[in-house]
Design a protein around this motif. Structure first.
Motif, mmCIF file in Angstrom:
data_model
loop_
_atom_site.group_PDB
_atom_site.id
_atom_site.type_symbol
_atom_site.label_atom_id
_atom_site.label_comp_id
_atom_site.label_asym_id
_atom_site.label_seq_id
_atom_site.Cartn_x
_atom_site.Cartn_y
_atom_site.Cartn_z
ATOM 1 N N GLN A 762 -0.266 -0.359 2.867
ATOM 2 C CA GLN A 762 0.670 -1.527 2.526
ATOM 3 C C GLN A 762 -0.256 -2.543 1.708
ATOM 4 O O GLN A 762 0.675 -3.318 1.458
ATOM 5 N N CYS A 763 -1.107 -2.016 1.834
ATOM 6 C CA CYS A 763 -1.399 -3.842 1.138
ATOM 7 C C CYS A 763 -2.160 -3.303 -0.293
ATOM 8 O O CYS A 763 -2.151 -4.220 -1.205
ATOM 9 N N ALA A 764 -2.048 -2.051 -0.681
ATOM 10 C CA ALA A 764 -2.737 -1.425 -2.055
ATOM 11 C C ALA A 764 -1.651 -2.329 -2.569
ATOM 12 O O ALA A 764 -0.370 -1.577 -2.887
ATOM 13 N N ASP A 765 -2.177 -3.118 -3.880
ATOM 14 C CA ASP A 765 -1.908 -3.328 -5.270
ATOM 15 C C ASP A 765 -2.040 -2.567 -6.414
ATOM 16 O O ASP A 765 -2.767 -3.203 -6.701
ATOM 17 N N PHE A 766 -1.774 -1.660 -6.883
ATOM 18 C CA PHE A 766 -1.599 -0.312 -7.834
ATOM 19 C C PHE A 766 -0.845 -0.209 -9.079
ATOM 20 O O PHE A 766 -1.135 0.363 -10.091
ATOM 21 N N LYS A 767 0.375 -1.157 -8.954
ATOM 22 C CA LYS A 767 1.409 -1.244 -9.997
ATOM 23 C C LYS A 767 1.313 -1.630 -11.235
ATOM 24 O O LYS A 767 1.590 -1.279 -12.710
ATOM 25 N N ASN A 768 0.727 -2.688 -11.874
ATOM 26 C CA ASN A 768 0.402 -3.052 -13.233
ATOM 27 C C ASN A 768 -0.926 -1.702 -14.006
ATOM 28 O O ASN A 768 -0.687 -1.656 -15.376
ATOM 29 N N GLY A 793 4.304 0.887 0.364
ATOM 30 C CA GLY A 793 2.603 -0.393 -0.166
ATOM 31 C C GLY A 793 3.430 -1.435 -0.978
ATOM 32 O O GLY A 793 2.704 -2.252 -1.370
ATOM 33 N N ARG A 794 3.370 -0.664 -2.279
ATOM 34 C CA ARG A 794 3.901 -1.667 -3.711
ATOM 35 C C ARG A 794 4.231 -2.742 -3.154
ATOM 36 O O ARG A 794 3.972 -4.133 -3.501
ATOM 37 N N LEU A 795 5.632 -2.335 -2.834
ATOM 38 C CA LEU A 795 6.198 -3.360 -2.264
ATOM 39 C C LEU A 795 6.419 -4.243 -1.524
ATOM 40 O O LEU A 795 5.748 -5.637 -1.766
#
Length: 915
Positions: A762-768, A793-795
């Motif tokens: 839910q909190c992982a941020d790897f979109k970039n 998770g990305r949202l």
């Protein structure tokens, strides 16, 4: 539509035979004739797309020019990742190019100082095998293979992971082969030649699937190239240079049965090139109008010797647009932009044209999820993209008979030993706060051990009173609930003297529900245990244990031999495990494979012989049928394109080949079948007593042997909600609590691969860190198991309430979990995908130590050492670690902080070459 002819794209008036746009849309390559050699030029796409960039003198138009080919270049093609560029020419060579590290602009040899290479591209490998001009090259899906064809009448398949290794050489054409195209699903490659034929080859065994000649019988003369193309949904193959009623056409060939009932007509001369748009479209929705369901369609561009270009939509009977006299000479090649709205066309007159369409003209392109849904609907969930992970099973030649015999003998010997060597049954249930395993160990400590005169050990067995475990049956020895409801204290009974010679009296007040004869070393089964009450329920040998279920009035008598040592007798309660089983039906039909289509029909109780009722299994595959009879009612069936498996009511599992030949002797299951799966040559059985088995039918061996699910079900009240088997033979179990596990046969453990409640997701941020070049992995086993968690998770990761350092840590852990899960599932595509994202994240965040450790592991020792445990390939599909490191270096080079690390490993790899 807008049309542009950039005059600055030129080979100094010489012909341009090929053009291809880079996957990221920033550049394009052309190939053709140079002054006295072949020429490959890489151009900047920005001046083509924007007029202001074209007028800006500070924005370079030409990025690099390579004159290494000794003769004319006939084809240039970017790899799907954009990392490599392949070119083939009249010098009989295929060259593979890769961008080199930035070392400053260099002047093109023999030109004025104004013509400088902005980017440095170097030839990393030269492929030599053809004996004639190379006419076309093509990268397979996921860049596993590179195919090249030549006027020597052959097609060569190169291993793109291990250049210059040749996978196969396809021979069958009797004329010059001038065009190649890969099926987007990865199952076929098609070729077209001057012998008036189009051939489709299977990638599974590199044999000819079909030979199509009828549309080309009327064709007279020839064309310089025959560039055919496959539609992005894989359903249609369109050829060049066909004829219909003496008129030039582009023949449409349907994948279903290779039918040739449709074609694109209208050109006045022979069609030279066909190119499908990479996107699948749907009808454009007008503003304010309610969305209406519409059938998806594809877009195709056709070029001809008549100097005209036509663009077709498969939803329309007429072309969307036709542009006459676009060039002064024949059209040679076509390339679409990845977004599907732009197209580059080149001609033998040495010029190129760019056409830009709007979505109002073409329609709305489907997103990746919608495109994957179409693939899933056509080809099923197990999308048959052949990746390097499958090379070990699809490219193995016929094994030697001796080797097969030795493997089978070893497997039979291993099974023979397993049936004679018992193993302790591991129970993790808890009684009165103490695990049964601990109770067992404590009881063994309390055993009375003596030594005989000859030094042998003599152990006096202990007997344990019954626990109130509730009702159970013989079919639920290993069920789904591991909760014991009992208030009875487990007290060890008085030891029985094992040295008696008379029949002992039955101890009053003790009733045995079950006992376990332990056969672990150093105990020996030298005495015997006999039930002398006539009302026993069942006795069986189960997973290394003798299990006897007795009625409440039954009693136990142990009568050891006077000469041999007795065994240890311990009564252990069995937890109730029960999974649902399919209900037998009179008849049922199911489709077990979509490519090729395979249907199974089962009819139970079709006839009776000597009082026994028989059941019939019928299989239909591509118009061919076979059937067989079974002595018991079939409760469930499964299959793949390679095998068919059926489970019967008598607990027998039968496995047949695609042609109906029995591949394995009937297997007796420990309990009725709960779920049955097939993938490739693997068969998976999940029984009602929650045991799991996986067999490799091709190798006649077991991958997983009667593994109990109690490890993942213990301490929970959940049930099995789904099960699946991957193409690599890895079993996956999904539970009702949202967790999914796969069994790791190497470690012999259950590994967690998905948890819908995992806060890391839910909190992982790897979109970039996701690049547009990354191939989608929505059809891999890891993606199928995790579902839409990653999108959610990305949202959720955009929430600003999460501190950066915490989000960084959670993202790091999540990515490493993804890598470990893909490794366990042996999913090479997904491992490669997450490795690139992980590396980008480390580079972006400046994680020096982790990045260096990753590079060190992928590089391995530079010098061979006998004591080194480093393996050159990963556990997934034979991916070469050093090749992975070569892919990571451009990522590392994006951060100046790591320039020393970049230089260090680049130098090491160059020294090692292709090792």
């Amino acid at each position: 539509m807008k049309l542009l002819k950039p005059s600055w794209v030129s080979h100094n008036g010489k012909p341009i035979f090929s053009v291809d746009i880079h996957p990221d849309g920033t550049k394009f390559a052309t190939g053709g004739q140079g002054e006295d050699s072949g020429k490959v030029v890489i151009w900047n796409m920005a001046p083509v797309l924007r007029e202001e960039d074209e007028k800006n003198v500070n924005i370079p138009k030409m990025l690099c020019q390579m004159d290494n080919h000794l003769a004319c270049v006939n084809c240039v093609r970017w790899s799907n990742t954009g990392l490599y560029l392949a070119s083939g020419g009249d010098d009989k060579l295929v060259m593979v190019w890769k961008r080199a590290a930035f070392i400053g602009p260099s002047t093109v040899f023999g030109s004025s100082s104004k013509l400088a290479n902005v980017e440095q591209w170097r030839c990393v490998t030269i492929l030599r095998n053809h004996t004639g001009d190379v006419m076309d090259v093509a990268w397979s899906p996921h860049d596993v293979w590179l195919a090249s064809c030549s006027v020597d009448n052959t097609i060569v398949i190169w291993n793109a992971r291990k250049f210059p290794e040749i996978v196969a050489s396809l021979k069958g054409h009797t004329g010059l082969v001038k065009g190649l195209t890969w099926d987007p699903v990865g199952k076929y490659i098609a070729s077209q030649a001057d012998d008036h034929s189009l051939k489709v080859w299977r990638t599974m065994d590199w044999q000819q699937e079909t030979n199509i000649t009828k549309p080309f019988n009327e064709c007279g003369g020839t064309t310089h190239v025959l560039r055919l193309s496959w539609s992005p949904d894989g359903q249609y193959l369109v050829s060049a240079h066909a004829m219909n009623n003496s008129g030039p056409t582009a023949q449409i060939i349907e994948r279903d049965g290779w039918k040739t009932n449709m074609d694109f007509v209208g050109h006045r001369k022979a069609v030279t090139v066909v190119k499908f748009n990479p996107k699948i479209f749907k009808k454009k929705q007008r503003n304010g109008s309610s969305p209406k369901p519409s059938c998806p369609y594809c877009c195709c561009a056709v070029g001809s010797k008549d100097r005209s270009l036509s663009v077709w939509l498969t939803s329309l009977k007429r072309p969307l647009v036709v542009i006459h006299d676009l060039f002064d000479k024949s059209i040679m090649d076509i390339s679409w932009t990845l977004n599907g709205l732009g197209i580059l066309v080149c001609s033998m007159d040495g010029t190129v044209a760019y056409l830009n369409f709007s979505q109002d003209e073409l329609g709305d392109p489907l997103n990746e999820d919608e495109k994957n849904a179409i693939h899933q609907n056509i080809y099923g969930k197990s999308l048959a993209i052949t990746t390097e992970a499958q090379l070990s099973t699809t490219i193995i030649e016929n094994p030697e008979m001796l080797k097969y015999q030795q493997e089978r003998q070893r497997a039979e010997q291993a099974n023979h030993r397993m049936t004679h060597e018992a193993q302790a049954h591991k129970l993790t249930s808890v009684v009165n706060g103490e695990s049964l395993e601990d109770i067992r160990k404590n009881l063994l400590k309390k055993q009375v051990e003596t030594r005989t005169a000859d030094g042998r050990r003599r152990i006096t067995p202990l007997c344990i009173a019954q626990l109130d475990t509730g009702p159970f049956s013989s079919s639920s020895l290993n069920g789904s609930n591991l909760l014991l409801t009992t208030s009875t204290k487990m007290e060890p009974m008085k030891a029985l003297d094992s040295r008696f010679t008379e029949r002992s009296k039955v101890m009053p007040g003790v009733t045995i529900s079950m006992f376990n004869v332990c056969l672990e070393s150093p105990f020996y089964l030298t005495g015997y245990v006999r039930v002398f009450s006539s009302n026993y329920k069942v006795g069986t040998f189960y997973q290394g244990h003798f299990l006897f279920l007795l009625s409440p009035t039954a009693h136990l008598q142990a009568t050891p031999s006077s000469e041999k040592e007795p065994c240890c007798v311990v009564a252990i309660p069995v937890a109730v495990l029960k999974l649902p089983t399919p209900t037998p039906q009179k008849a049922f039909t199911l489709q077990v494979s979509t490519e090729p289509p395979v249907y199974l029909e089962v009819e139970n109780d079709v006839s009776a012989v000597s009082g026994a009722k028989l059941s019939q299994l019928r299989c239909s595959r591509e118009g061919r049928e076979w059937d067989t009879l079974l002595p018991s009612r079939v409760i469930t069936a499964a299959g793949s394109s390679d095998v068919v498996a059926v489970a019967c009511e008598d607990r027998m599992l039968s496995v047949f080949s695609a042609c109906g030949r029995r591949l394995l002797p009937a297997i007796l299951l420990p309990a009725p079948m709960s779920a049955l799966h097939c993938a490739g040559f693997y068969v998976m059985a999940l029984t009602a007593c929650a045991t799991l088995s996986v067999w490799d039918v091709q190798k006649q061996s077991a991958v997983v042997k009667n593994e109990s699910l109690q490890t993942i079900l213990s301490g929970t009240e959940c049930t099995v909600s789904q099960s699946l088997l991957t193409q690599q033979g890895v079993p996956v179990i999904g539970l009702s609590n949202g967790k999914s596990y796969c069994f790791n046969s190497s470690l012999e453990t259950w590994n967690l691969i998905a948890d819908k409640q995992d806060s890391l997701v839910q909190c992982a941020d790897f979109k970039n860190c996701i690049s547009s070049q990354d191939a989608p992995v929505s059809q891999g086993p890891l993606a199928l198991t995790q579902g839409h968690n990653l999108n959610a998770g990305r949202l959720a990761s955009r929430l600003s309430s999460t501190p950066h350092h915490l989000q960084h840590g959670m993202t790091l852990v999540f990515l490493e979990n993804q890598l470990a899960s893909a490794l366990t599932l042996r999913s090479s595509t997904e491992y490669h995908y997450w490795l690139l994202i992980y590396a980008r994240f480390l580079v972006t965040e400046g994680s020096d130590y982790r990045l260096r450790e990753l590079c060190k592991d992928l590089l391995g020792p530079v010098h061979k050492s006998a004591g080194s445990a480093w393996e050159p390939t990963t556990l997934v599909g034979g991916l070469r670690k050093r090749d992975l490191l070569r892919e990571l270096l451009p990522v590392i080079g994006q951060n100046l902080r790591f320039q020393r690390l970049f230089t260090e490993y680049q130098d090491q790899l160059e020294l090692l070459g292709n090792k």
